[in-house]
Design a protein around this motif. Structure first.
Motif, short mmCIF file in Angstrom:
data_model
loop_
_atom_site.label_atom_id
_atom_site.label_comp_id
_atom_site.label_asym_id
_atom_site.label_seq_id
_atom_site.Cartn_x
_atom_site.Cartn_y
_atom_site.Cartn_z
N LEU A 1 0.92 -1.19 0.13
CA LEU A 1 0.27 -0.41 -0.12
C LEU A 1 0.75 1.14 0.24
N ARG A 2 2.38 1.10 0.05
CA ARG A 2 3.04 2.58 -0.57
C ARG A 2 3.52 2.43 -2.01
N LYS A 3 2.69 2.58 -2.10
CA LYS A 3 2.99 3.10 -3.37
C LYS A 3 1.98 4.12 -4.41
N VAL A 4 1.89 4.55 -5.35
CA VAL A 4 1.03 4.89 -6.23
C VAL A 4 0.04 4.12 -7.20
N ALA A 5 -0.82 4.97 -6.96
CA ALA A 5 -2.28 4.15 -7.90
C ALA A 5 -1.85 3.83 -9.24
N CYS A 6 -2.11 5.09 -9.96
CA CYS A 6 -1.89 5.07 -11.48
C CYS A 6 -0.68 6.08 -12.07
#
Length: 400
Positions: free
Chosen positions: A248-253
């Motif tokens: 979840l420590r990400k950029v989704a798009c």
């Protein structure tokens, strides 16, 4: 607030791109203050080493403000600034494409710490740097050439800069290689500047001749390195919901299908810290003298004030963590500066004329904290601690 600009603004400033490791360890002055020939000849920058932070108590002198005539506590940074040594002069001429050097004149004697700067491995080198150049100064023909070079600087140059290096031997650091820097000389005519540089070759220049108390200055340096970091730490983007698949420590798009590439402004993982930065308008709260002898006595009380007359030095009890003792001249700046302890910092005179009340306010310190920075410091001096604690077991053993 329907606009994306307000409801979900982008994360991170694109002006500081690319976020990569700095090419240089020492902060570079990319511009110097504007020259004014009416002022006396002076240097426009200096080098110092970050020692650590402490706090001070002072009375605010700001009529009309709520805190006027009240005592406030402020954080300050101590930067150790041993005198710098002038070892060379260089002149610049103006061309349609900017400034260009016309020549550099070096001093006869360069210390070992300065010559180390020209080698990657001093231990295995022949240590021959500047041995041939120094012979110029010893015969009459060579001196004539040097004199001709000085006259050429006076005749053609528009900007004069001096080469100065720090004195590592005065510091309590492991590094032996001095930091060398080109510092612009401002004030007076070109002839005055060149003569000033000529007179100061191989001589020490103290920080008190460059900066004064209550002055505003700019600090240029490289920030503390943090290594390879993810998008949440590096760009401060929002974490995704708890149940997100594959982390979840990400950029989704990271962008639309077309254009079929990742845009430059999309947050990605990578280097954080160790970036070159300039912080402007740092107020000088004190230009302190180092530990010196006067009339046969050692003077250490560079942290006492008019209200707190306790004889104490700026070094807190137990020393500055990860630094040690400050024995040389120092600058005390309001607030924090970039970089870790021991980091070399470039201190430059401000590029603008200050008229704001905060900038021109006269600072009178009432108290400088010298309690231990390693834990909950309770005592300002060793004598205070001894008076409170009484004789300790280890003192009795020494007496016995």
């Amino acid at each position: 607030m329907s606009h994306r600009k307000f409801s979900a603004p982008r994360h991170g400033h694109l002006g500081f791109m690319p976020k990569k490791r700095s090419k240089r360890h020492r902060g570079k002055c990319k511009s110097f203050p504007k020259d004014d020939p009416k002022k006396p000849v002076h240097l426009t920058a200096f080098l110092g080493y970050k020692a650590g932070m402490t706090h001070i108590v002072r009375e605010v002198n700001r009529p009309g403000s709520k805190v006027n005539k009240k005592e406030i506590v402020e954080a300050v940074t101590v930067i150790e600034t041993p005198p710098m040594v002038v070892v060379g002069v260089t002149g610049y001429i103006e061309t349609p494409r900017g400034l260009r050097t016309i020549g550099t004149i070096w001093a006869e004697h360069l210390s070992e710490e300065c010559r180390r700067r020209f080698y990657k491995n001093w231990y295995h080198s022949k240590k021959k740097a500047f041995t041939k150049y120094a012979k110029k100064w010893q015969d009459d023909d060579g001196r004539k050439v040097i004199e001709r070079d000085f006259n050429k600087l006076i005749k053609y140059c528009k900007v004069i800069r001096v080469l100065c290096h720090t004195q590592m031997k005065l510091m309590n650091q492991r590094q032996k290689k001095a930091h060398l820097m080109e510092i612009q000389v401002n004030g007076g005519t070109i002839a005055d500047k060149v003569n000033w540089a000529k007179e100061h070759l191989e001589k020490q220049v103290p920080v008190s001749s460059v900066f004064m108390q209550d002055e505003m200055l700019d600090v240029i340096g490289v920030t503390k390195g943090k290594g390879f970091k993810g998008v949440v730490s590096r760009w401060h983007v929002k974490k995704l919901p708890r149940k997100t698949h594959k982390g979840l420590r990400k950029v989704a798009c990271i962008g639309a299908w077309h254009p079929a590439r990742v845009g430059f402004g999309v947050p990605r993982a990578g280097q954080k810290g160790y970036h070159h930065r300039t912080e402007v308008n740092k107020k000088v709260y004190r230009v302190g003298a180092g530990i010196h002898t006067k009339d046969g006595k050692v003077v250490k009380n560079n942290a006492s004030t008019e209200y707190d007359i306790t004889e104490k030095s700026i070094t807190p009890m137990g020393g500055f963590p990860h630094y040690g003792e400050v024995r040389n001249d120092f600058l005390m700046l309001k607030g924090c500066v970039m970089g870790p302890k021991k980091r070399v910092l470039t201190l430059r005179k401000s590029l603008m004329v200050h008229t704001k009340r905060v900038a021109t306010e006269e600072i009178k310190l009432k108290f400088i904290d010298t309690s231990s920075k390693f834990g909950h410091g309770r005592f300002q001096t060793k004598e205070e601690k001894k008076a409170f604690m009484g004789p300790l077991k280890k003192d009795k053993e020494v007496a016995a």
